[in-house]
Design an enzyme around this catalytic site. Structure first.
Site, PDB file in Angstrom:
ATOM      1  N   GLY A 148     -46.756  -9.833 -13.875  1.00  0.00           N
ATOM      2  CA  GLY A 148     -45.910 -10.312 -14.969  1.00  0.00           C
ATOM      3  C   GLY A 148     -44.706  -9.428 -15.204  1.00  0.00           C
ATOM      4  N   ASP A 149     -44.868  -8.136 -15.000  1.00  0.00           N
ATOM      5  CA  ASP A 149     -43.751  -7.201 -15.119  1.00  0.00           C
ATOM      6  C   ASP A 149     -42.648  -7.591 -14.144  1.00  0.00           C
ATOM      7  OD1 ASP A 149     -42.402  -4.685 -15.875  1.00  0.00           O
ATOM      8  OD2 ASP A 149     -43.010  -3.994 -13.888  1.00  0.00           O
ATOM      9  N   CYS A 150     -43.031  -7.923 -12.938  1.00  0.00           N
ATOM     10  CA  CYS A 150     -42.074  -8.323 -11.908  1.00  0.00           C
ATOM     11  C   CYS A 150     -41.415  -9.663 -12.263  1.00  0.00           C
ATOM     12  CB  CYS A 150     -42.797  -8.425 -10.567  1.00  0.00           C
ATOM     13  SG  CYS A 150     -41.733  -8.928  -9.218  1.00  0.00           S
TER      14      CYS A 150
END
Length: 128
Positions: A22-24
């Site tokens: 999700g960070d990406c």
């Protein structure tokens, strides 16, 4: 649309695995938005992107979308927020860091579920 055809059940992944992807996803949304809005030097783009992907910024982002999340989405956010991260952040409070992890976990869950339109909808609200 996903980048791979690999099968995965997002509900069976740990919240930190969801936050990892999700960070990406979140960073890609920020970067694409910045690049599409203006052709400028990469250093400027990087400086601007940091304003959106910090724990403080993601905490603000959550405040914009929290009231429209479905029960399932809120559950995924809470799984991420409550995950044991193993370290304390330097640039944010523990609460901000946990909220940011929850946001990343939510975006990872939506991405791996193939719910790209919902990601776009939430990100549009965040950017308003």
């Amino acid at each position: 649309m996903r980048f791979t055809d690999l099968e995965v059940s997002p509900k069976q992944l740990s919240p930190l695995n969801l936050a990892f992807i999700g960070d990406c996803v979140y960073e890609m949304l920020v970067r694409e938005t910045l690049v599409c809005n203006a052709n400028r030097p990469v250093n400027d783009l990087h400086r601007e992107s940091v304003k959106y992907v910090s724990a403080k910024a993601q905490t603000e982002a959550f405040s914009k979308i929290k009231d429209i999340l479905t029960e399932d989405e809120l559950s995924q956010f809470k799984r991420g927020r409550n995950a044991k991260v193993g370290h304390s952040p330097k640039s944010a409070t523990d609460a901000e860091y946990h909220t940011a992890t929850g946001v990343e976990s939510l975006f990872g869950y939506l991405y791996l579920s193939g719910n790209i339109e919902r990601i776009k909808e939430l990100f549009k609200i965040i950017n308003e």
